[in-house]
Write an enzyme that holds these catalytic residues in place. Structure first.
Site, mmCIF file in Angstrom:
data_model
loop_
_atom_site.group_PDB
_atom_site.id
_atom_site.type_symbol
_atom_site.label_atom_id
_atom_site.label_comp_id
_atom_site.label_asym_id
_atom_site.label_seq_id
_atom_site.Cartn_x
_atom_site.Cartn_y
_atom_site.Cartn_z
ATOM 1 N N PRO A 1 -23.533 50.435 -19.584
ATOM 2 C CA PRO A 1 -22.726 49.280 -20.004
ATOM 3 C C PRO A 1 -23.038 48.734 -21.398
ATOM 4 O O PRO A 1 -22.347 47.825 -21.862
ATOM 5 C CB PRO A 1 -23.037 48.221 -18.938
ATOM 6 C CG PRO A 1 -24.318 48.650 -18.307
ATOM 7 C CD PRO A 1 -24.405 50.125 -18.444
ATOM 8 N N LYS B 1 -17.834 49.574 -22.556
ATOM 9 C CA LYS B 1 -16.686 50.488 -22.606
ATOM 10 C C LYS B 1 -16.069 50.831 -21.252
ATOM 11 O O LYS B 1 -14.938 51.319 -21.199
ATOM 12 C CB LYS B 1 -17.105 51.816 -23.265
ATOM 13 C CG LYS B 1 -17.378 51.720 -24.736
ATOM 14 C CD LYS B 1 -16.092 51.629 -25.527
ATOM 15 C CE LYS B 1 -16.297 50.939 -26.847
ATOM 16 N NZ LYS B 1 -15.574 49.729 -27.049
ATOM 17 N N HIS C 1 -13.519 36.851 -29.414
ATOM 18 C CA HIS C 1 -14.750 36.997 -30.195
ATOM 19 C C HIS C 1 -14.529 37.917 -31.386
ATOM 20 O O HIS C 1 -13.963 38.994 -31.242
ATOM 21 C CB HIS C 1 -15.872 37.560 -29.316
ATOM 22 C CG HIS C 1 -16.510 36.524 -28.447
ATOM 23 N ND1 HIS C 1 -17.764 36.660 -27.921
ATOM 24 C CD2 HIS C 1 -16.055 35.316 -28.037
ATOM 25 C CE1 HIS C 1 -18.061 35.571 -27.214
ATOM 26 N NE2 HIS C 1 -17.042 34.754 -27.258
ATOM 27 N N TYR D 1 -27.189 41.188 -28.612
ATOM 28 C CA TYR D 1 -27.843 42.413 -28.140
ATOM 29 C C TYR D 1 -29.220 42.460 -28.807
ATOM 30 O O TYR D 1 -29.300 42.545 -30.038
ATOM 31 C CB TYR D 1 -27.031 43.648 -28.556
ATOM 32 C CG TYR D 1 -25.726 43.824 -27.804
ATOM 33 C CD1 TYR D 1 -24.596 43.085 -28.137
ATOM 34 C CD2 TYR D 1 -25.628 44.747 -26.765
ATOM 35 C CE1 TYR D 1 -23.394 43.257 -27.458
ATOM 36 C CE2 TYR D 1 -24.427 44.923 -26.073
ATOM 37 C CZ TYR D 1 -23.328 44.177 -26.424
ATOM 38 O OH TYR D 1 -22.142 44.343 -25.736
ATOM 39 N N TYR E 1 -17.097 49.528 -31.149
ATOM 40 C CA TYR E 1 -17.230 48.421 -30.193
ATOM 41 C C TYR E 1 -15.867 47.758 -29.962
ATOM 42 O O TYR E 1 -15.468 47.523 -28.816
ATOM 43 C CB TYR E 1 -18.241 47.388 -30.707
ATOM 44 C CG TYR E 1 -18.641 46.381 -29.646
ATOM 45 C CD1 TYR E 1 -19.828 46.520 -28.942
ATOM 46 C CD2 TYR E 1 -17.828 45.290 -29.336
ATOM 47 C CE1 TYR E 1 -20.192 45.613 -27.950
ATOM 48 C CE2 TYR E 1 -18.172 44.385 -28.353
ATOM 49 C CZ TYR E 1 -19.362 44.551 -27.667
ATOM 50 O OH TYR E 1 -19.710 43.655 -26.683
#
Ligand code: RFL
Ligand code: PHB
Length: 395
Positions: A297, A301, A76, A205, A389
């Site tokens: 979460p 990580k 991704h 998200y 990220y």
């Protein structure tokens, strides 16, 4: 299998941290034994993380554990953020100088590592709960465990606690020597697995007035989705239709996007916590992964931190085995804690920016929306999110 009574590195816990450490040590020619409390099927089925950073993938490749990941993992290049019915894509490669992430479930990483370990690795014992570790401040710490109804001991040069947040190894370090910092969040996640192709190419998200939602995936035919729910929620109190309705409401966006529904095959509620214990070494006992730190979460990580801890640790053990120097082991805690605190901050930031607290004020909400607008407007703000990220290099 003959079970040794002495080993160089005794590893408590056969989750991702313990299994990857064992694999890296095996490759470096250092003997170790892994003791895991649960049975193999339980460890292989436990639904947890889904995103691997470049550094984690590199570590798995370096020890020959990435063949299936390289075939089946989904690469991704970004994530989507949603708020106020708008959507904004964060492009990792352009913002981070080429970094990307892999969607490959923790269950699959664990299955791959177990298969390798049982084929040609050091002993890995299932259903071998450790009851205590004694002598952390001596040259020969001892692990006490039970296996097949018998109490046993394993004498080690070093013991590594990879036994998760509820493990026992942390207790081998005197209370006064450890400093802990903690935050418990006032909400949990209801996570589901569903037999339906993901309704998105990349993870979504979503911030919404109804609370946070996340659309992730396990494969081209299996979706993984999460809903923010109150602490103490009973997963059985939701019907499947209620879950899908709520997900649909929270992902709502202008345009013609649609959430596809399918049979829900698994559901559970996970509480959210930030936790760090310092230092991560005392005498000949070291902690790695969730045994030393927990993140909520939202930043994906947890698994990646566990992997970066054991990469640093395996290097330190290789140096110790080759030259007898403890320099790497002495530096282990400080080296890892820099990265851990960065991930703690990022996970807290993602969590508090995207969730709605029970006592949230209109002011708090406006700050969240202003921050999300800033990420959409400024490549610098977007790059800050993307770098964290996609993950910083392991060092
Ligand atoms: P693990 O995976 O908890 O493994 C620890 C292992 O130690 C064993 N154990 C013992 N063995 C012998 N003797 C004892 N006395 C023992 N006590 C415990 C346990 O059975 C277990 O096999 O820790 P590790 O290896 O450090 O790996 C860390 C990751 O598992 C963790 O950071 C992530 O999965 C966190 N996490 C998530 N991270 C994400 O990025 N995305 C997620 O969606 C996500 N979901 C989760 C999660 C963690 C969860 N936990 C720990 C409650 C969902 C859950 C439920
Ligand atoms: C998951 O796929 O389980 C997952 C992905 C990203 C997260 C958390 C969980 O931030």
């Amino acid at each position: 299998m003959t079970i040794p009574s002495h080993t160089s590195v005794g590893i408590v816990g056969g989750g991702p941290a313990g299994l990857l450490l064992a694999r890296l040590l095996h490759r470096a020619g250092i003997d170790c034994v892994v003791l895991e409390a649960r049975d193999r099927a339980y460890v292989e089925q436990r639904q947890r993380a889904g995103i691997l950073e470049q550094g984690t993938v590199d570590a798995l490749r370096s020890c020959g554990a990435a063949d299936r990941l390289d075939r089946e993992g989904l690469v991704h290049d970004g994530i989507e953020l949603r708020w106020n019915r708008r959507s904004h894509r964060i492009d990792f490669p352009s913002l981070t100088g080429g970094r990307r992430v892999w969607v490959y479930a923790q269950t699959e990483v664990v299955k791959d590592l177990i298969a390798l370990q049982l084929a040609d690795g050091a002993p890995l014992l299932f259903e071998a709960p450790v009851t205590a570790v004694v002598g952390a401040d001596t040259d020969r710490p001892v692990i006490h465990y039970t296996h097949e109804g018998t109490d046993r001991t394993l004498t080690c040069d070093y013991v590594v606690g990879c036994d998760g947040f509820h493990g026992v190894v942390r207790r081998a370090i005197p209370e006064g020597e450890l400093h802990t910092a903690e935050r418990v969040y006032p909400y949990s996640w209801l996570g589901i697995l569903a037999d339906v192709p993901p309704s998105c190419d990349e993870l979504i998200y979503a911030h919404s007035p109804r609370g946070f939602a996340l659309h992730s995936m396990r494969s081209p035919s299996v979706s993984r989705l999460y809903l923010q729910v109150p602490n103490g929620s009973d997963p059985a109190s939701w019907t499947d239709a209620q879950i899908w309705d709520e997900l649909e409401a929270r992902f709502a966006v202008d345009g013609d996007w649609k959430l596809d529904r399918g049979p829900i095959t698994q559901r559970s509620v996970l509480p959210m916590r930030s936790f760090v214990t310092e230092p991560m070494r005392w005498g000949r006992v070291l902690l790695a992964g969730d045994a030393a730190h927990i993140v909520p979460p939202t930043g994906a990580k947890g698994l990646n931190l566990a992997a970066s801890d054991v990469v640093v640790l395996a290097r330190a053990f290789a140096q110790w085995a080759a030259t007898g120097t403890n320099a790497g082991l002495d530096a282990y805690s400080d080296t890892c804690l820099k990265r851990i605190w960065r991930a703690e901050h990022f996970s807290w930031f993602m969590t508090t920016t995207l969730h709605t607290a029970p006592d949230q004020s209109a002011f708090d909400t406006r700050l969240q929306l202003s921050q999300l607008d800033r990420i959409a407007a400024s490549p610098h703000a977007a790059a800050e999110l993307a770098e964290n990220y996609a993950g910083l290099p392991v060092g």
